[in-house]
Design a protein around this motif. Structure first.
Motif, PDB file in Angstrom:
ATOM      1  N   ALA A  21       0.832  -1.206   0.000  1.00  0.00           N
ATOM      2  CA  ALA A  21       0.000   0.000   0.000  1.00  0.00           C
ATOM      3  C   ALA A  21       0.861   1.248   0.000  1.00  0.00           C
ATOM      4  O   ALA A  21       0.565   2.223  -0.683  1.00  0.00           O
ATOM      5  CB  ALA A  21      -0.927  -0.022   1.214  1.00  0.00           C
ATOM      6  N   MET A  22       1.931   1.218   0.779  1.00  0.00           N
ATOM      7  CA  MET A  22       2.819   2.371   0.848  1.00  0.00           C
ATOM      8  C   MET A  22       3.493   2.645  -0.488  1.00  0.00           C
ATOM      9  O   MET A  22       3.832   3.774  -0.803  1.00  0.00           O
ATOM     10  CB  MET A  22       3.883   2.138   1.922  1.00  0.00           C
ATOM     11  N   ALA A  23       3.687   1.584  -1.298  1.00  0.00           N
ATOM     12  CA  ALA A  23       4.391   1.744  -2.565  1.00  0.00           C
ATOM     13  C   ALA A  23       3.469   2.218  -3.685  1.00  0.00           C
ATOM     14  O   ALA A  23       3.932   2.508  -4.770  1.00  0.00           O
ATOM     15  CB  ALA A  23       5.048   0.425  -2.958  1.00  0.00           C
ATOM     16  N   GLU A  24       2.167   2.280  -3.445  1.00  0.00           N
ATOM     17  CA  GLU A  24       1.239   2.716  -4.475  1.00  0.00           C
ATOM     18  C   GLU A  24       1.388   4.211  -4.739  1.00  0.00           C
ATOM     19  O   GLU A  24       1.794   4.978  -3.875  1.00  0.00           O
ATOM     20  CB  GLU A  24      -0.194   2.399  -4.054  1.00  0.00           C
ATOM     21  N   PHE A  25       1.038   4.615  -5.954  1.00  0.00           N
ATOM     22  CA  PHE A  25       1.104   6.027  -6.305  1.00  0.00           C
ATOM     23  C   PHE A  25      -0.027   6.793  -5.637  1.00  0.00           C
ATOM     24  O   PHE A  25      -1.139   6.279  -5.485  1.00  0.00           O
ATOM     25  CB  PHE A  25       1.013   6.212  -7.817  1.00  0.00           C
ATOM     26  N   GLY A  26       0.274   8.039  -5.264  1.00  0.00           N
ATOM     27  CA  GLY A  26      -0.764   8.897  -4.730  1.00  0.00           C
ATOM     28  C   GLY A  26      -1.826   9.166  -5.786  1.00  0.00           C
ATOM     29  O   GLY A  26      -1.508   9.427  -6.947  1.00  0.00           O
ATOM     30  N   ASP A  27      -3.090   9.092  -5.408  1.00  0.00           N
ATOM     31  CA  ASP A  27      -4.209   9.371  -6.299  1.00  0.00           C
ATOM     32  C   ASP A  27      -4.943  10.592  -5.751  1.00  0.00           C
ATOM     33  O   ASP A  27      -5.501  10.556  -4.664  1.00  0.00           O
ATOM     34  CB  ASP A  27      -5.148   8.166  -6.361  1.00  0.00           C
ATOM     35  N   PHE A  28      -4.919  11.695  -6.524  1.00  0.00           N
ATOM     36  CA  PHE A  28      -5.462  12.960  -6.048  1.00  0.00           C
ATOM     37  C   PHE A  28      -6.730  13.353  -6.809  1.00  0.00           C
ATOM     38  O   PHE A  28      -7.109  14.521  -6.830  1.00  0.00           O
ATOM     39  CB  PHE A  28      -4.396  14.052  -6.185  1.00  0.00           C
ATOM     40  N   SER A  29      -7.360  12.359  -7.447  1.00  0.00           N
ATOM     41  CA  SER A  29      -8.509  12.641  -8.302  1.00  0.00           C
ATOM     42  C   SER A  29      -9.670  13.257  -7.544  1.00  0.00           C
ATOM     43  O   SER A  29     -10.361  14.143  -8.054  1.00  0.00           O
ATOM     44  CB  SER A  29      -8.958  11.362  -9.015  1.00  0.00           C
ATOM     45  N   GLU A  30      -9.898  12.816  -6.316  1.00  0.00           N
ATOM     46  CA  GLU A  30     -11.006  13.374  -5.535  1.00  0.00           C
ATOM     47  C   GLU A  30     -10.626  14.703  -4.889  1.00  0.00           C
ATOM     48  O   GLU A  30     -11.408  15.647  -4.891  1.00  0.00           O
ATOM     49  CB  GLU A  30     -11.438  12.372  -4.466  1.00  0.00           C
ATOM     50  N   LYS A  31      -9.410  14.768  -4.384  1.00  0.00           N
ATOM     51  CA  LYS A  31      -8.979  15.985  -3.674  1.00  0.00           C
ATOM     52  C   LYS A  31      -8.977  17.206  -4.589  1.00  0.00           C
ATOM     53  O   LYS A  31      -9.368  18.305  -4.180  1.00  0.00           O
ATOM     54  CB  LYS A  31      -7.594  15.768  -3.081  1.00  0.00           C
ATOM     55  N   PHE A  32      -8.529  17.014  -5.832  1.00  0.00           N
ATOM     56  CA  PHE A  32      -8.423  18.136  -6.764  1.00  0.00           C
ATOM     57  C   PHE A  32      -9.383  17.976  -7.945  1.00  0.00           C
ATOM     58  O   PHE A  32      -9.092  18.412  -9.052  1.00  0.00           O
ATOM     59  CB  PHE A  32      -6.980  18.264  -7.267  1.00  0.00           C
ATOM     60  N   GLU A  33     -10.514  17.358  -7.681  1.00  0.00           N
ATOM     61  CA  GLU A  33     -11.479  17.036  -8.731  1.00  0.00           C
ATOM     62  C   GLU A  33     -11.852  18.249  -9.579  1.00  0.00           C
ATOM     63  O   GLU A  33     -12.000  18.150 -10.803  1.00  0.00           O
ATOM     64  CB  GLU A  33     -12.735  16.433  -8.096  1.00  0.00           C
ATOM     65  N   SER A  34     -11.973  19.408  -8.958  1.00  0.00           N
ATOM     66  CA  SER A  34     -12.423  20.598  -9.685  1.00  0.00           C
ATOM     67  C   SER A  34     -11.398  21.091 -10.706  1.00  0.00           C
ATOM     68  O   SER A  34     -11.736  21.884 -11.591  1.00  0.00           O
ATOM     69  CB  SER A  34     -12.745  21.721  -8.698  1.00  0.00           C
ATOM     70  N   TYR A  35     -10.149  20.636 -10.587  1.00  0.00           N
ATOM     71  CA  TYR A  35      -9.105  21.081 -11.513  1.00  0.00           C
ATOM     72  C   TYR A  35      -9.033  20.216 -12.772  1.00  0.00           C
ATOM     73  O   TYR A  35      -8.375  20.598 -13.745  1.00  0.00           O
ATOM     74  CB  TYR A  35      -7.737  21.072 -10.820  1.00  0.00           C
TER      75      TYR A  35
END
Length: 290
Positions: A21-35
């Motif tokens: 889990a720690m090695a997975e890439f960060g997913d920011f789709s929800e956090k920055f959805e408006s962008y």
């Protein structure tokens, strides 16, 4: 005994799952959805911006310290959208122009990198792969983790043991320097560098996981593109630190500057590199994954 063995096995499996889990890439789709645009929508592109379902880039320009400055404000859906483009697609490959490396890697945006392969020593990670494993206690080290977090370690403050232990979760590292900001996002009072005088500059800045900036400063008396009749002096390191502080980054790192420094966007160099720039070992790129 069987219960103890089963308990130990469960613990090992739990640790393995945690490491994965720690090695997975960060997913920011929800956090920055408006962008971001909706999946499947065609990218919206102008001469200074790019927006898609994976990437949002807005480039602004200004004059500061008698220099043209290009600031690319960047949001990415995944840590993986920020990569290192390597010359001839390999570590320490024959040096190439920034435009060539960018095009070969299907980049949207590119900035001259740390030219780290030019150095003889120092830990180096490129796109998740450890490409050099030697210590360099003279230079500050910036590390980008797969989670999207970025940290700058002052010279000599990160150990080989730590980097070896974190190798599976490190996405990129940069070794030119110096670090420009303290832990509170303020410009440092002194800098670990012998390149303090005014020069063209390139900087990578970090706000939070998924939100970054790339900054280019023109210099060495090149003609200003922003104000007719003006010249670009470049920034001293103290001026650069003070300027980057105004952007609100929480960490920032100086990359290879001088004749190396240039910014490329959507198929063309948009800054004014000294004497047209030069061939490099690597660039920082923002790209689509799909």
């Amino acid at each position: 005994m069987k219960r103890l063995t089963a308990l130990l096995l469960s613990l090992v499996l739990l640790l393995c799952c945690f490491a994965t889990a720690m090695a997975e890439f960060g997913d920011f789709s929800e956090k920055f959805e408006s962008y971001f645009l909706l999946p499947g929508e065609e990218p919206y592109v102008t001469d200074r911006s790019y927006q898609s379902d994976e990437v949002c880039i807005q480039i602004s320009t200004m004059r500061a310290y008698n220099s043209d400055v290009y600031i690319a404000d960047i949001y990415v859906r995944s840590t993986e959208n920020l990569q290192r483009g390597l010359s001839n697609n390999k570590w320490k490959g024959a040096q190439q122009r920034v435009a060539t490396i960018a095009a070969n890697n299907n980049a949207i945006l590119a900035l001259s990198g740390d030219n780290g392969a030019h150095l003889d020593a120092g830990w180096a990670f490129a796109n998740g792969k450890m490409v050099r494993k030697t210590a360099n206690k003279k230079r500050d080290l910036m590390v980008m983790y797969r989670s999207g977090e970025m940290k700058v370690y002052p010279a000599g403050k990160v150990t080989t043991k730590q980097l070896e232990a974190e190798a599976d979760v490190i996405w990129q590292s940069f070794l030119f320097g110096p670090s420009l900001l303290d832990a509170n996002g303020h410009a440092l009072s002194s800098y670990n560098t012998n390149v303090g005088p005014a020069n063209p500059r390139a900087v990578i800045g970090y706000y939070e996981p998924g939100h970054y900036c790339l900054v280019q400063v023109d210099g060495r008396s090149t003609a200003s593109q922003l104000e007719s009749g003006k010249k670009n002096t470049g920034m001293k390191m103290k001026e650069l630190g003070a300027f980057i502080e105004t952007l609100g980054c929480t960490a920032a790192y100086n990359l290879d500057g001088g004749q190396s420094a240039m910014m490329w966007f959507n198929g063309q160099v948009i800054s004014t590199p000294y004497e047209g720039g030069r061939n490099l070992y690597d660039v920082i790129i923002i790209k689509e994954l799909n």
